[in-house]
Write a protein that holds these residues in place. Structure first.
Motif, PDB file in Angstrom:
ATOM      1  N   UNK A  90      -5.110  -9.512  -4.492  1.00 60.64           N
ATOM      2  CA  UNK A  90      -4.380  -8.382  -3.919  1.00 60.64           C
ATOM      3  C   UNK A  90      -4.990  -7.983  -2.583  1.00 60.64           C
ATOM      4  N   UNK A  91      -4.161  -7.311  -1.786  1.00 62.38           N
ATOM      5  CA  UNK A  91      -4.584  -6.623  -0.575  1.00 62.38           C
ATOM      6  C   UNK A  91      -4.026  -5.211  -0.649  1.00 62.38           C
ATOM      7  N   UNK A  92      -4.731  -4.283  -0.038  1.00 64.12           N
ATOM      8  CA  UNK A  92      -4.244  -2.906  -0.024  1.00 64.12           C
ATOM      9  C   UNK A  92      -4.693  -2.210   1.253  1.00 64.12           C
ATOM     10  N   UNK A  93      -3.933  -1.209   1.659  1.00 60.58           N
ATOM     11  CA  UNK A  93      -4.289  -0.457   2.864  1.00 60.58           C
ATOM     12  C   UNK A  93      -3.759   0.964   2.736  1.00 60.58           C
ATOM     13  N   UNK A  94      -4.632   1.976   2.776  1.00 57.61           N
ATOM     14  CA  UNK A  94      -4.162   3.367   2.851  1.00 57.61           C
ATOM     15  C   UNK A  94      -3.680   3.652   4.268  1.00 57.61           C
ATOM     16  N   UNK A  95      -2.476   4.182   4.392  1.00 64.26           N
ATOM     17  CA  UNK A  95      -1.865   4.418   5.695  1.00 64.26           C
ATOM     18  C   UNK A  95      -1.193   5.785   5.704  1.00 64.26           C
ATOM     19  N   UNK A  96      -1.076   6.414   6.867  1.00 62.68           N
ATOM     20  CA  UNK A  96      -0.550   7.783   6.894  1.00 62.68           C
ATOM     21  C   UNK A  96       0.957   7.892   6.802  1.00 62.68           C
ATOM     22  N   UNK A  97       1.705   6.858   7.219  1.00 60.97           N
ATOM     23  CA  UNK A  97       3.165   6.947   7.274  1.00 60.97           C
ATOM     24  C   UNK A  97       3.810   5.807   6.490  1.00 60.97           C
ATOM     25  N   UNK A  98       4.900   6.089   5.769  1.00 61.06           N
ATOM     26  CA  UNK A  98       5.590   5.011   5.050  1.00 61.06           C
ATOM     27  C   UNK A  98       6.022   3.869   5.952  1.00 61.06           C
ATOM     28  N   UNK A  99       6.479   4.170   7.183  1.00 57.81           N
ATOM     29  CA  UNK A  99       6.910   3.101   8.089  1.00 57.81           C
ATOM     30  C   UNK A  99       5.762   2.150   8.406  1.00 57.81           C
ATOM     31  N   UNK A 100       4.547   2.676   8.502  1.00 65.03           N
ATOM     32  CA  UNK A 100       3.389   1.818   8.764  1.00 65.03           C
ATOM     33  C   UNK A 100       3.092   0.938   7.558  1.00 65.03           C
ATOM     34  N   UNK A 101       3.298   1.469   6.346  1.00 70.36           N
ATOM     35  CA  UNK A 101       3.097   0.670   5.138  1.00 70.36           C
ATOM     36  C   UNK A 101       4.149  -0.432   5.045  1.00 70.36           C
ATOM     37  N   UNK A 102       5.390  -0.101   5.381  1.00 67.55           N
ATOM     38  CA  UNK A 102       6.436  -1.122   5.385  1.00 67.55           C
ATOM     39  C   UNK A 102       6.089  -2.246   6.362  1.00 67.55           C
ATOM     40  N   UNK A 103       5.644  -1.883   7.556  1.00 70.93           N
ATOM     41  CA  UNK A 103       5.279  -2.890   8.549  1.00 70.93           C
ATOM     42  C   UNK A 103       4.136  -3.764   8.052  1.00 70.93           C
ATOM     43  N   UNK A 104       3.135  -3.159   7.455  1.00 72.34           N
ATOM     44  CA  UNK A 104       1.973  -3.890   6.937  1.00 72.34           C
ATOM     45  C   UNK A 104       2.421  -4.934   5.911  1.00 72.34           C
ATOM     46  N   UNK A 105       3.360  -4.563   5.035  1.00 69.05           N
ATOM     47  CA  UNK A 105       3.836  -5.484   4.002  1.00 69.05           C
ATOM     48  C   UNK A 105       4.713  -6.584   4.585  1.00 69.05           C
ATOM     49  N   UNK A 106       5.555  -6.226   5.556  1.00 68.58           N
ATOM     50  CA  UNK A 106       6.425  -7.219   6.185  1.00 68.58           C
ATOM     51  C   UNK A 106       5.585  -8.308   6.846  1.00 68.58           C
ATOM     52  N   UNK A 107       4.479  -7.919   7.458  1.00 67.33           N
ATOM     53  CA  UNK A 107       3.631  -8.900   8.117  1.00 67.33           C
ATOM     54  C   UNK A 107       2.726  -9.646   7.135  1.00 67.33           C
ATOM     55  N   UNK A 108       2.961  -9.407   5.848  1.00 62.94           N
ATOM     56  CA  UNK A 108       2.310 -10.187   4.787  1.00 62.94           C
ATOM     57  C   UNK A 108       3.340 -10.895   3.930  1.00 62.94           C
ATOM     58  N   UNK A 109       4.530 -11.059   4.493  1.00 61.60           N
ATOM     59  CA  UNK A 109       5.524 -11.913   3.856  1.00 61.60           C
ATOM     60  C   UNK A 109       6.684 -11.219   3.188  1.00 61.60           C
TER      61      UNK A 109
END
Length: 245
Positions: A90-109
């Motif tokens: 697994x990978x995980x990242x605490x982020x302040x905004x949902x849009x940033x979390x969506x981007x983080x996941x998109x760039x992981x496939x």
């Protein structure tokens, strides 16, 4: 933006299921996952999730994060399962905004059109400017590094400030401040962006906003009018310690 706040129409808040019970991973990996993700599993609200074979992608709101003043309250999680070996990573990242979390996941496939936020959880965008900036953060989030963030869930002033630093040193306004504000009366949120030449200026604006003293966000300078010298990012200021409202 807290899914725990009342909204005019709300379905039952769902629970997250990581589907790891049948996997026999090593003890150290299980402990790491528990410590970083599942320790507050009953407090995690899935704002978005997508499952694609062995991969699962989650945008989670962490209701427990409110106990730590200023802490990001959104958690992006990517789980990969190996059914033959009965293990997972697994990978995980605490982020302040949902849009940033969506981007983080998109760039992981994760497919971009598969990780849309649940519209019944959290306040919706108040205007097209907010929707446009969120779409850009989702699409271009990998172009920026997060320098600083602070999340305030004060019911009298629900605000998130984020300082982003462009990865391209020749971009005008190399430091961006993104501000999300929630209107608790209309139960909507706005997202706005400003541009700064240095990290210190961006951090100072955030401090002023959190104490109610900030002026308007300065506009992001367009590339066509930016001078080459102004486009060079200065060294980022160290993250201040002990920041609080």
């Amino acid at each position: 933006m807290s899914p725990t706040e009342p909204a005019p129409v709300r379905k039952t808040i769902p629970h997250v299921d990581f589907a790891l019970d049948d996997l026999d991973s090593d003890e150290e990996r299980y402990f790491d996952f528990y410590r970083k993700v599942a320790v507050h599993e009953d407090m995690l609200v899935p704002l978005a999730e997508h499952h694609d074979g062995p991969n699962s992608y989650y945008v989670l709101f962490d209701r427990a994060a409110t106990w730590g003043p200023g802490m990001p309250q959104v958690l992006a999680v990517h789980v990969q399962r190996d059914q033959e070996k009965r293990t997972f990573s697994f990978e995980q990242a605490p982020l302040p905004l949902p849009a940033m979390a969506q981007s983080w996941l998109i760039h992981r496939g994760c497919p971009p059109d598969a990780i849309g936020l649940d519209p019944e959880l959290g306040p919706p965008p108040a205007d097209e400017a907010t929707r446009a900036l969120e779409r850009r953060l989702v699409r271009d989030g990998d172009r920026y590094a997060m320098n600083y963030s602070y999340t305030s869930d004060d019911p009298d002033d629900m605000v998130i400030v984020v300082v982003l630093q462009t990865q391209d040193e020749h971009t005008p306004s190399p430091f961006r401040v993104v501000v999300e504000e929630v209107d608790t009366e209309t139960w909507t949120h706005t997202l706005r962006e400003g541009g700064f030449d240095t990290a210190g200026e961006a951090l100072q604006w955030c401090d002023d906003r959190l104490t109610g003293e900030a002026g308007l966000l300065p506009p992001v300078r367009p590339a066509a009018t930016a001078s080459r010298s102004a486009g060079v990012a200065k060294a980022a200021a160290p993250r201040p310690s002990g920041r609080s409202r």
